[in-house]
Design a protein around this motif. Structure first.
Motif, PDB file in Angstrom:
ATOM      1  N   ASP A 121       1.015  -1.147  -0.121  1.00  0.00           N
ATOM      2  CA  ASP A 121      -0.108  -0.002  -0.089  1.00  0.00           C
ATOM      3  C   ASP A 121       0.816   1.127  -0.038  1.00  0.00           C
ATOM      4  N   ASN A 122       2.024   1.051  -0.005  1.00  0.00           N
ATOM      5  CA  ASN A 122       3.090   2.117   0.043  1.00  0.00           C
ATOM      6  C   ASN A 122       3.424   2.598  -1.739  1.00  0.00           C
ATOM      7  N   LEU A 123       3.683   3.965  -1.658  1.00  0.00           N
ATOM      8  CA  LEU A 123       3.992   4.317  -2.839  1.00  0.00           C
ATOM      9  C   LEU A 123       5.509   5.158  -2.631  1.00  0.00           C
ATOM     10  N   LYS A 124       6.276   4.866  -3.608  1.00  0.00           N
ATOM     11  CA  LYS A 124       7.647   5.429  -3.922  1.00  0.00           C
ATOM     12  C   LYS A 124       7.770   6.215  -5.003  1.00  0.00           C
ATOM     13  N   ILE A 125       7.989   7.582  -4.804  1.00  0.00           N
ATOM     14  CA  ILE A 125       7.980   8.368  -5.924  1.00  0.00           C
ATOM     15  C   ILE A 125       9.320   8.904  -6.107  1.00  0.00           C
ATOM     16  N   ARG A 126      10.206   8.678  -7.236  1.00  0.00           N
ATOM     17  CA  ARG A 126      11.699   9.348  -7.395  1.00  0.00           C
ATOM     18  C   ARG A 126      11.422  10.658  -8.239  1.00  0.00           C
ATOM     19  N   MET A 127      11.950  11.660  -7.804  1.00  0.00           N
ATOM     20  CA  MET A 127      12.026  12.651  -8.594  1.00  0.00           C
ATOM     21  C   MET A 127      13.500  13.237  -8.890  1.00  0.00           C
ATOM     22  N   TYR A 128      13.880  13.464 -10.094  1.00  0.00           N
ATOM     23  CA  TYR A 128      15.145  14.027 -10.403  1.00  0.00           C
ATOM     24  C   TYR A 128      15.033  15.706 -10.407  1.00  0.00           C
TER      25      TYR A 128
END
Length: 90
Positions: free
Chosen positions: A44-51
């Protein structure tokens, strides 16, 4: 919704990983379908990677090196506000 910085790095590619918890299934699907950043699901966890470019990397300043916890907290708040606004379109 809770947003925490899970990891970050400044080097060849500057990035910040945000761990987002407390989203509904509809919210998770909406973000997956409409956000253009790198997204990874872990249950249920979301990981977002932003550059980020060097000049926009949130932890690039000399002040950030001395007040890192303040800069991390501010960045978590800013991402929370961004996602809340983004989810208003749901």
């Amino acid at each position: 919704m809770d947003v925490k910085i899970d990891d970050y790095s400044q080097g060849d590619k500057n990035y910040v990983d945000y761990l987002v918890t407390g989203l509904t299934d509809d919210q998770l699907k909406f973000i997956q379908d409409n956000l253009e950043e790198e997204i990874e699901m872990d249950g249920d966890n979301l990981k977002i990677r932003m550059y980020f470019d060097d000049n926009l990397f949130p932890f690039n300043s000399d002040e950030a090196k001395f007040k890192l916890n303040d800069f991390i907290a501010r960045e978590e708040i800013e991402m929370n506000v961004f996602l809340s606004s983004f989810l208003e379109n749901l």
